[in-house]
Scaffold this motif. Structure first.
Motif, short mmCIF file in Angstrom:
data_model
loop_
_atom_site.label_atom_id
_atom_site.label_comp_id
_atom_site.label_asym_id
_atom_site.label_seq_id
_atom_site.Cartn_x
_atom_site.Cartn_y
_atom_site.Cartn_z
N LYS A 157 0.75 -1.28 -0.08
CA LYS A 157 -0.10 -0.15 -0.11
C LYS A 157 0.95 1.14 -0.02
O LYS A 157 0.69 2.00 -0.93
N ALA A 184 -2.37 9.91 2.15
CA ALA A 184 -1.02 10.12 1.39
C ALA A 184 -1.10 11.19 0.22
O ALA A 184 -0.28 11.07 -0.58
N TYR A 235 -0.31 13.98 -0.03
CA TYR A 235 0.71 14.99 0.21
C TYR A 235 1.83 14.61 -1.05
O TYR A 235 2.50 15.39 -1.62
N VAL A 240 4.00 18.35 7.92
CA VAL A 240 4.49 18.60 6.47
C VAL A 240 5.87 19.69 6.54
O VAL A 240 6.08 19.77 5.57
N GLN A 279 8.97 18.99 7.10
CA GLN A 279 10.07 18.73 6.31
C GLN A 279 9.89 18.47 4.84
O GLN A 279 10.71 18.90 4.35
N HIS A 280 8.51 18.25 4.43
CA HIS A 280 8.36 18.15 3.07
C HIS A 280 8.57 19.69 2.52
O HIS A 280 9.15 19.66 1.54
N VAL A 321 13.96 14.94 11.04
CA VAL A 321 13.53 13.63 11.54
C VAL A 321 13.64 12.69 10.14
O VAL A 321 13.61 13.33 9.06
N GLY A 366 7.67 10.13 4.37
CA GLY A 366 6.69 10.81 3.19
C GLY A 366 7.73 12.21 2.55
O GLY A 366 7.69 12.24 1.53
N SER A 367 8.44 12.55 3.57
CA SER A 367 9.33 13.88 3.17
C SER A 367 10.51 13.04 2.23
O SER A 367 10.92 13.94 1.05
N ASP A 389 4.06 0.59 12.31
CA ASP A 389 2.58 0.33 11.50
C ASP A 389 2.67 -1.40 11.95
O ASP A 389 1.34 -1.81 11.68
N VAL A 420 7.95 6.63 17.08
CA VAL A 420 7.90 7.17 15.85
C VAL A 420 6.82 8.41 15.89
O VAL A 420 6.74 9.50 15.50
N TRP A 421 5.60 7.88 16.51
CA TRP A 421 4.51 8.83 16.48
C TRP A 421 4.11 9.08 17.88
O TRP A 421 4.42 8.44 18.89
N ARG A 423 -4.40 0.20 11.29
CA ARG A 423 -3.24 -0.64 12.02
C ARG A 423 -4.05 -1.12 13.32
O ARG A 423 -3.95 -2.35 13.80
N1 EPU Z 1 7.45 14.34 10.72
C1 EPU Z 1 7.69 15.61 10.87
N2 EPU Z 1 7.57 16.55 10.16
C2 EPU Z 1 7.30 15.82 8.72
C3 EPU Z 1 7.02 14.80 8.54
C4 EPU Z 1 6.99 13.85 9.48
O1 EPU Z 1 7.75 15.85 12.22
O2 EPU Z 1 7.33 16.96 7.91
C5 EPU Z 1 7.40 13.39 11.86
C6 EPU Z 1 5.95 12.72 12.19
O3 EPU Z 1 5.15 13.43 13.04
C7 EPU Z 1 6.31 11.39 12.78
C8 EPU Z 1 7.67 10.96 12.06
O4 EPU Z 1 8.01 12.22 11.50
O5 EPU Z 1 6.52 11.48 14.12
C9 EPU Z 1 7.72 9.79 10.84
O6 EPU Z 1 6.48 10.36 10.09
P1 EPU Z 1 6.63 9.97 8.37
O7 EPU Z 1 6.78 11.20 7.41
O8 EPU Z 1 7.77 8.95 8.07
O9 EPU Z 1 5.46 9.54 7.99
P2 EPU Z 1 4.51 9.23 6.80
O10 EPU Z 1 5.35 9.39 5.67
O11 EPU Z 1 3.55 10.34 6.85
C10 EPU Z 1 4.38 6.98 6.42
C11 EPU Z 1 3.35 5.96 6.30
C12 EPU Z 1 2.73 5.48 7.65
C13 EPU Z 1 3.87 5.33 8.54
C14 EPU Z 1 5.02 6.13 8.72
C15 EPU Z 1 6.31 5.77 9.66
C16 EPU Z 1 2.46 6.24 4.04
C17 EPU Z 1 1.49 6.56 3.29
N3 EPU Z 1 2.44 6.40 5.31
O12 EPU Z 1 3.54 8.04 6.82
O13 EPU Z 1 1.85 4.26 7.54
O14 EPU Z 1 3.27 4.99 9.83
O15 EPU Z 1 5.34 6.33 7.44
O16 EPU Z 1 6.58 4.66 9.14
O17 EPU Z 1 3.58 5.76 3.65
C18 EPU Z 1 -0.04 3.10 7.70
O18 EPU Z 1 0.15 2.36 6.88
O19 EPU Z 1 -0.96 2.48 8.70
C19 EPU Z 1 0.67 4.40 8.13
C20 EPU Z 1 0.07 5.26 8.90
#
Ligand code: EPU
Length: 443
Positions: free
Chosen positions: A38, A111, A113, A141, A143-144, A178, A182-183, A322, A344-345, A388
Motif C-alpha cells: 500500500k 497520503a 501529500y 509537513v 520537512q516536506h 527527522v 513521506g518527506s 505500523d 515514531v508517532w 493498523r
Molecule cells: N514528521 C515531522 N515532519 C514532517 C513529516 C514527518 O515531524 O514533515 C514526523 C511525524 O510526525 C512522525 C515521523 O516524522 O513522528 C515519521 O513520519 P513519516 O513522515 O515517516 O510518516 P508518513 O510518511 O506520513 C508513512 C506511512 C505511515 C507510517 C509512517 C512511519 C505512508 C502513506 N504512510 O507515513 O503508515 O506509519 O510512514 O513509518 O507511507 C500506515 O500504513 O498505517 C501508516 C500510518
C-alpha cells in the motif's frame, strides 16, 4: 410522528453499515498470499504524473487508497485503464493543470501529500489541499516543505491548501531533521527533474523508499543510494513511460504473521520478501514463534506458549510502527509483562481502550504500553479507530473466546485487500456483515 429533516438524513446515512463478525478461538492453518505494498502504491501512482508516456503499474493492492488516487488522477486529466484487479495503465499526458481542486477526493486520502512532490516535479508548481490528520497524530509537513524550498520552491499554506511555486527547480542539499518516509519520497519526486545534483541526508530507508526510487529509475531518473541514509539524485530533463511491479506489502505480511502467532497454528505466508520482514520475524521468535524463511515466503508456526517480549518502534530497519498495534494485541495473551515503546508517532495507542474491552490488561504511560499478558480474551463489540489499530482488533478477535464485532471497518479495508477471504481461507471464522445500525455511537 414528525421527524426533523436533519435527523432523518442521519438515520438514512447510518442505516446500513458493514462490520466484521469474528468467532475467535480457531488456530490458523494453510497459505496466505500477500498483495502489493500500500505505502509504495500510494507514492508510485502519483509518480506516474512525471512521465511523458504511458506507465503500467503491476501488483497493485486492490484497496480503497489505490482507488482514490486513481480517481484523483482521472479527475486531473490522466487516462487510467484498469487492466486487471492488480494492474493499472496510466497515461498522464492529459494532465494540464497543477491545481488539484478535487478537495473531497484528496481529503479521503492520507497520503495525498505525494501529489505535492509529483506536481511540483512536473510543472514546477503545485496546489494541493492539505492532508488531514488521523486518529493517532497530526501529520506535520514541515520537512516536506523544507525539501521543496531547498529545490527553489516558494511555499504558501493558506486555508488548508498548500501552494508551491518555482521559476525553475534546482538541485540542492536537503538535511532532514527527522527520519520521514513521506518527506524522503516527496523530495525524490520533486528532485528527479530538477537541474543538477540533489543530496538527501538522514533519508528514510523503508523498503517502499527503494521501490519508489526503482520505479523512478525505470522511467529514466538517476537516483542512487535509496535504502541508505544518503540519497543522490542527478536531475534529468525527461522521464519516459515504464512497466513496474510493486513490492509485496511488508505490513500486510507482518499482520498475518502476528495473527498466526496469536492464534497458534502453521501458515505459509507467500509472495513476500523475507528480508523486509527481518525485524518482525526477530520479535516473533522472541515470543517463541517459529519463523522459517524461503525465497519468497515465510512459514509461521506457533505451537507452545507465547512468551513476553519488549518492542520499540523505529524507522527501518527497526521494528515498524505500523506493526505496533498488532504486536500489542499479540502480546496481550503472552505470559508475563511486555513493554511496547512507540518512538515514531506521538500517540499511537488510541485503540488500547478497545483492546481492553476484549479483556486485555494494558497500561499506557506516555509513549509506552505496558502489556500484562492475560490467560485469554473475551469477544465484545469494538470500533476500529484507524487502519493498523483495526488490524490489531481483528487479531484480538481471532484469539478471543466468543463473538467480536468490529465496526468502522472502512479503515481496515483502506489498507488490507480481501482480509476476510484471506483469513477465512486459513480457518478463521470471520464474516463481513451488513447490518442495520441501531447501536449507540459510544461504547
Ligand atoms: N514528521 C515531522 N515532519 C514532517 C513529516 C514527518 O515531524 O514533515 C514526523 C511525524 O510526525 C512522525 C515521523 O516524522 O513522528 C515519521 O513520519 P513519516 O513522515 O515517516 O510518516 P508518513 O510518511 O506520513 C508513512 C506511512 C505511515 C507510517 C509512517 C512511519 C505512508 C502513506 N504512510 O507515513 O503508515 O506509519 O510512514 O513509518 O507511507 C500506515 O500504513 O498505517 C501508516 C500510518
Amino acid at each position: 410522528m414528525y421527524i426533523k429533516p436533519l435527523f432523518k438524513i442521519r438515520i438514512l446515512e447510518r442505516a446500513f453499515v458493514d462490520k466484521f463478525v469474528i468467532k475467535g478461538g480457531n488456530k490458523l492453518y494453510g497459505e496466505i498470499s500477500v498483495s502489493g505494498a500500500k505505502n509504495a502504491a500510494v507514492a508510485i501512482i502519483p509518480a506516474t504524473v512525471l512521465a511523458d508516456d504511458v506507465c503500467r503499474i503491476e501488483n497493485l493492492p486492490n484497496i480503497k487508497d489505490v482507488a482514490v488516487i486513481e480517481s484523483i488522477l482521472t479527475y486531473m486529466g490522466a487516462e487510467v485503464r484498469r487492466l486487471s484487479e492488480s494492474v493499472l495503465e496510466i497515461d498522464p499526458r492529459g494532465i494540464k493543470s497543477y491545481n488539484v481542486s478535487c478537495v473531497e477526493m484528496v481529503a479521503n486520502m492520507r497520503a495525498s501529500y505525494y501529489l505535492l512532490g509529483a506536481f511540483l516535479g512536473k510543472f514546477s508548481k503545485a496546489r494541493v489541499p492539505m492532508p488531514g490528520g488521523c486518529s493517532f497524530c497530526d501529520r506535520p509537513v514541515d520537512q516536506h516543505l523544507k525539501a521543496f524550498e531547498v529545490l527553489g520552491a516558494e511555499c504558501h499554506v493558506e486555508e488548508a491548501v498548500i501552494e508551491l511555486s518555482a521559476e525553475k527547480l534546482t538541485g540542492g542539499s536537503i538535511y532532514f531533521d527527522v527520519v520521514s518516509v513521506g518527506s524522503t519520497i516527496n523530495a525524490m519526486l520533486a528532485a528527479v527533474k530538477a537541474e543538477g545534483l540533489t543530496t538527501i541526508e538522514n533519508a528514510a530507508k523503508e523498503p517502499h523508499i527503494v521501490d519508489v526510487a526503482n520505479m523512478l529509475n525505470s522511467m529514466g531518473a538517476n537516483i542512487k543510494g535509496a535504502g541508505t541514509d544518503v540519497i543522490k539524485i542527478r536531475g534529468v530533463q525527461k522521464l519516459h513511460g515504464c512497466t513496474y511491479s510493486i513490492i509485496p506489502d511488508q505490513i500486510e505480511a507482518g499482520t498475518y504473521m502476528a495473527a498466526v502467532a496469536a492464534t497458534g497454528g502453521n501458515v505459509l505466508i507467500k509472495d513476500v520478501i523475507p528480508k523486509h520482514l527481518d525485524s518482525i520475524s526477530a520479535k516473533l521468535r522472541d515470543t517463541g514463534t517459529v519463523v522459517e524463511e524461503y525465497d519468497e515466503a515465510v512459514r509461521v508456526i506457533r505451537e507452545g506458549e507465547l512468551h513476553r517480549c519488549n518492542v520499540k518502534t523505529m524507522p527501518h530497519p527497526g521494528f515498524p510502527t505500523d506493526m505496533q498495534p498488532q504486536f500489542v494485541a499479540l502480546l496481550s495473551t503472552a505470559s508475563g509483562t511486555s513493554r511496547v515503546n512507540e518512538s515514531v508517532w506521538d500517540d499511537r495507542f488510541s485503540y488500547i481502550p478497545q483492546l481492553k474491552r476484549l479483556g486485555a490488561d494494558i497500561l499506557q504511560q506516555g509513549h509506552i504500553a505496558i502489556v500484562q499478558g492475560v490467560s485469554g480474551l473475551k469477544g465484545a463489540p469494538v470500533k476500529a479507530p484507524d487502519l493498523r489499530a483495526g488490524a490489531a482488533l481483528v487479531i484480538a478477535g481471532l484469539v478471543a473466546k466468543g463473538t467480536t464485532e468490529i465496526e468502522n471497518i472502512k479503515y481496515i479495508e483502506r489498507g488490507y485487500e480481501n482480509i476476510v477471504d484471506k483469513l477465512a481461507a486459513v480457518g478463521a471464522d470471520i464474516r463481513r456483515v451488513t447490518y442495520k445500525n441501531t447501536m449507540d455511537d459510544e461504547y
